[in-house]
Write a protein that holds these residues in place. Structure first.
Motif, PDB file in Angstrom:
ATOM      1  N   GLN A 237       0.890  -1.244  -0.070  1.00 18.77           N
ATOM      2  CA  GLN A 237      -0.178  -0.036  -0.108  1.00 18.77           C
ATOM      3  C   GLN A 237       0.977   1.038   0.127  1.00 18.77           C
ATOM      4  N   ASN A 238       2.101   1.135   0.222  1.00 11.97           N
ATOM      5  CA  ASN A 238       2.836   2.098   0.338  1.00 11.97           C
ATOM      6  C   ASN A 238       4.034   2.159  -0.802  1.00 11.97           C
ATOM      7  N   PRO A 239       3.718   2.673  -2.196  1.00 10.56           N
ATOM      8  CA  PRO A 239       4.618   2.460  -3.277  1.00 10.56           C
ATOM      9  C   PRO A 239       6.041   3.004  -3.132  1.00 10.56           C
ATOM     10  N   GLU A 240       5.939   3.926  -2.309  1.00  6.11           N
ATOM     11  CA  GLU A 240       7.285   4.883  -1.945  1.00  6.11           C
ATOM     12  C   GLU A 240       8.415   3.977  -1.156  1.00  6.11           C
ATOM     13  N   ILE A 241       7.816   2.758  -0.578  1.00 10.61           N
ATOM     14  CA  ILE A 241       8.960   1.713   0.140  1.00 10.61           C
ATOM     15  C   ILE A 241       9.119   0.828  -1.215  1.00 10.61           C
ATOM     16  N   LYS A 242      10.475   0.544  -1.458  1.00  9.76           N
ATOM     17  CA  LYS A 242      10.722  -0.159  -2.468  1.00  9.76           C
ATOM     18  C   LYS A 242      11.551  -1.559  -1.970  1.00  9.76           C
ATOM     19  N   ILE A 243      11.561  -2.562  -2.547  1.00  4.76           N
ATOM     20  CA  ILE A 243      12.232  -3.563  -2.294  1.00  4.76           C
ATOM     21  C   ILE A 243      13.072  -4.146  -3.455  1.00  4.76           C
ATOM     22  N   ASN A 244      14.321  -3.921  -3.403  1.00  2.10           N
ATOM     23  CA  ASN A 244      15.328  -4.411  -4.611  1.00  2.10           C
ATOM     24  C   ASN A 244      15.959  -5.800  -4.194  1.00  2.10           C
ATOM     25  N   VAL A 245      16.022  -6.844  -5.025  1.00  5.35           N
ATOM     26  CA  VAL A 245      16.648  -7.911  -4.545  1.00  5.35           C
ATOM     27  C   VAL A 245      17.829  -8.255  -6.059  1.00  5.35           C
ATOM     28  N   ASP A 246      18.926  -8.786  -5.524  1.00  7.62           N
ATOM     29  CA  ASP A 246      20.220  -8.991  -6.257  1.00  7.62           C
ATOM     30  C   ASP A 246      19.966 -10.556  -6.828  1.00  7.62           C
ATOM     31  N   ILE A 247      19.972 -10.904  -8.147  1.00  8.87           N
ATOM     32  CA  ILE A 247      19.842 -12.228  -8.549  1.00  8.87           C
ATOM     33  C   ILE A 247      20.795 -12.570  -9.527  1.00  8.87           C
ATOM     34  N   GLN A 250      22.311  -9.625 -10.920  1.00  4.19           N
ATOM     35  CA  GLN A 250      21.562  -8.634 -11.497  1.00  4.19           C
ATOM     36  C   GLN A 250      20.567  -8.136 -10.375  1.00  4.19           C
ATOM     37  N   GLU A 251      20.283  -6.733 -10.563  1.00  8.09           N
ATOM     38  CA  GLU A 251      19.384  -5.979  -9.373  1.00  8.09           C
ATOM     39  C   GLU A 251      17.768  -6.077 -10.135  1.00  8.09           C
ATOM     40  N   VAL A 252      17.009  -6.705  -9.447  1.00 14.92           N
ATOM     41  CA  VAL A 252      15.647  -6.515  -9.769  1.00 14.92           C
ATOM     42  C   VAL A 252      15.114  -5.270  -8.806  1.00 14.92           C
ATOM     43  N   LYS A 253      14.512  -4.424  -9.262  1.00 14.58           N
ATOM     44  CA  LYS A 253      14.054  -3.392  -8.710  1.00 14.58           C
ATOM     45  C   LYS A 253      12.473  -3.207  -8.188  1.00 14.58           C
ATOM     46  N   ASP A 254      12.363  -2.864  -7.098  1.00 12.08           N
ATOM     47  CA  ASP A 254      10.870  -2.833  -6.572  1.00 12.08           C
ATOM     48  C   ASP A 254      10.060  -4.041  -6.888  1.00 12.08           C
ATOM     49  N   ILE A 255      10.539  -5.255  -6.277  1.00  9.15           N
ATOM     50  CA  ILE A 255       9.631  -6.347  -6.451  1.00  9.15           C
ATOM     51  C   ILE A 255       8.381  -6.371  -6.201  1.00  9.15           C
ATOM     52  N   GLY A 256       7.792  -5.408  -5.144  1.00 10.10           N
ATOM     53  CA  GLY A 256       6.429  -5.255  -4.748  1.00 10.10           C
ATOM     54  C   GLY A 256       5.370  -4.777  -5.922  1.00 10.10           C
ATOM     55  N   ASN A 257       5.939  -4.260  -7.017  1.00  6.43           N
ATOM     56  CA  ASN A 257       5.344  -3.741  -8.073  1.00  6.43           C
ATOM     57  C   ASN A 257       5.711  -4.650  -9.193  1.00  6.43           C
ATOM     58  N   ASN A 258       6.285  -5.887  -9.134  1.00  8.90           N
ATOM     59  CA  ASN A 258       6.572  -6.847 -10.181  1.00  8.90           C
ATOM     60  C   ASN A 258       5.455  -8.117 -10.350  1.00  8.90           C
ATOM     61  N   VAL A 259       4.414  -7.916  -9.141  1.00  6.13           N
ATOM     62  CA  VAL A 259       3.500  -9.330  -9.143  1.00  6.13           C
ATOM     63  C   VAL A 259       2.137  -8.917  -9.456  1.00  6.13           C
ATOM     64  N   GLY A 260       2.032  -8.176 -10.497  1.00  2.00           N
ATOM     65  CA  GLY A 260       0.635  -7.635 -11.008  1.00  2.00           C
ATOM     66  C   GLY A 260       0.058  -7.039  -9.914  1.00  2.00           C
TER      67      GLY A 260
END
Length: 283
Positions: A237-247, A250-260
């Motif tokens: 509910q707070n898009p200003e908080i972003k979670i980035n993950v290294d795989i 490679q860095e995948v940015k803002d995984i919270g917005n990558n799940v539909g």
């Protein structure tokens, strides 16, 4: 070309399926009321809202899906609530449905060919779609091609999507194993220690029988899952908080917005959720 099912009325389909009157469909009142309202409509006359609702309820699918696919051939990203909604609802149908309906399976594969060849090359350049729409559409296409076992045909289009899904699963696995399971073990250990102590709290708990103590223990444990759920829901509910993950470097940015549209919290529970897949502390 209009399919022969497009001329059928909803009441006609009900009778073909052994339901003499739409009113006799065993469902909640709101759905039955809606079906009564549209019972004299032909499939071709249904709105996108109606088609979406049929898909969500998995009702009369082998008739409805022809109309949905036909409309998507004209505009593959249309829907009622948002862009790509009808495509996403088709992606929810299990692979057994497509296998049991080979004619529909051929139609959906033809539709996917059209989408990948004519539409996807331009979707990112179209101002009509925002990043959320694009991810929503790509994940729908990923699920569909996977269930139809034709993902290999479009592998290049999903390189980023596969990376995002792996990043999401990595985050979920760490959350369950390192946070949830460790917290439950720590709480369980402290609960056992309380039972051994000589204080008012311990004496109060010991007045309970074994079943009641186990119920109390289980209730305390559910607090961990409730806390995790609320945490993930808050992040969604707070898009200003972003979670980035290294795989794999490679860095995948803002995984919270990558799940539909379902969000991080929707991955927690269910037979294919993170707890079921990764937890060693399920009880």
């Amino acid at each position: 070309m209009e399919h022969k099912f497009s001329l059928l009325k909803i009441s006609d389909i009900g009778k073909m399926e052994g339901i003499q009157e739409i009113e006799n469909i065993n469902s909640d009142y709101s759905i039955t009321s809606w079906l009564i309202q549209i019972r004299h409509k032909k499939i071709s006359e249904l709105s996108n809202f109606d088609l979406s609702r049929f898909l969500r309820q998995e009702l009369f699918l082998k008739y409805i899906c022809y109309e949905v696919i036909s409309r998507l051939k004209t505009n593959p990203f249309q829907g009622h609530m948002r862009e790509g909604e009808l495509l996403e609802l088709l992606s929810r149908l299990n692979k057994e449905f497509w296998e049991e309906n080979p004619s529909l399976q051929r139609e959906i594969i033809l539709l996917l060919d059209i989408i990948f060849e004519k539409h996807l090359p331009f979707i990112k350049e179209d101002d009509w779609f925002d990043d959320g729409d694009i991810r929503y559409i790509f994940h729908s296409l990923y699920k569909l091609t996977s269930k139809l076992q034709i993902l290999y045909k479009y592998a290049d289009a999903f390189i980023q999507t596969e990376l995002e899904l792996r990043a999401l699963d990595y985050f979920g696995k760490q959350l369950i194993k390192e946070v949830r399971d460790n917290a439950r073990r720590e709480i369980n250990s402290k609960f056992n220690n309380i039972l051994k102590e000589n204080n008012e709290l311990s004496k109060g708990i010991q007045t309970l029988n074994k079943e009641q103590i186990q119920m109390l223990r289980s209730f305390i444990m559910t607090a961990v899952d409730t806390l995790l759920y609320q945490l993930l829901f808050t992040l969604d509910q707070n898009p200003e908080i972003k979670i980035n993950v290294d795989i794999d470097g490679q860095e995948v940015k803002d995984i919270g917005n990558n799940v539909g549209t379902n969000g991080l919290y929707s991955n927690l529970f269910g037979p294919k959720g993170w707890i079921a897949r990764y937890s060693s502390e399920k009880e």
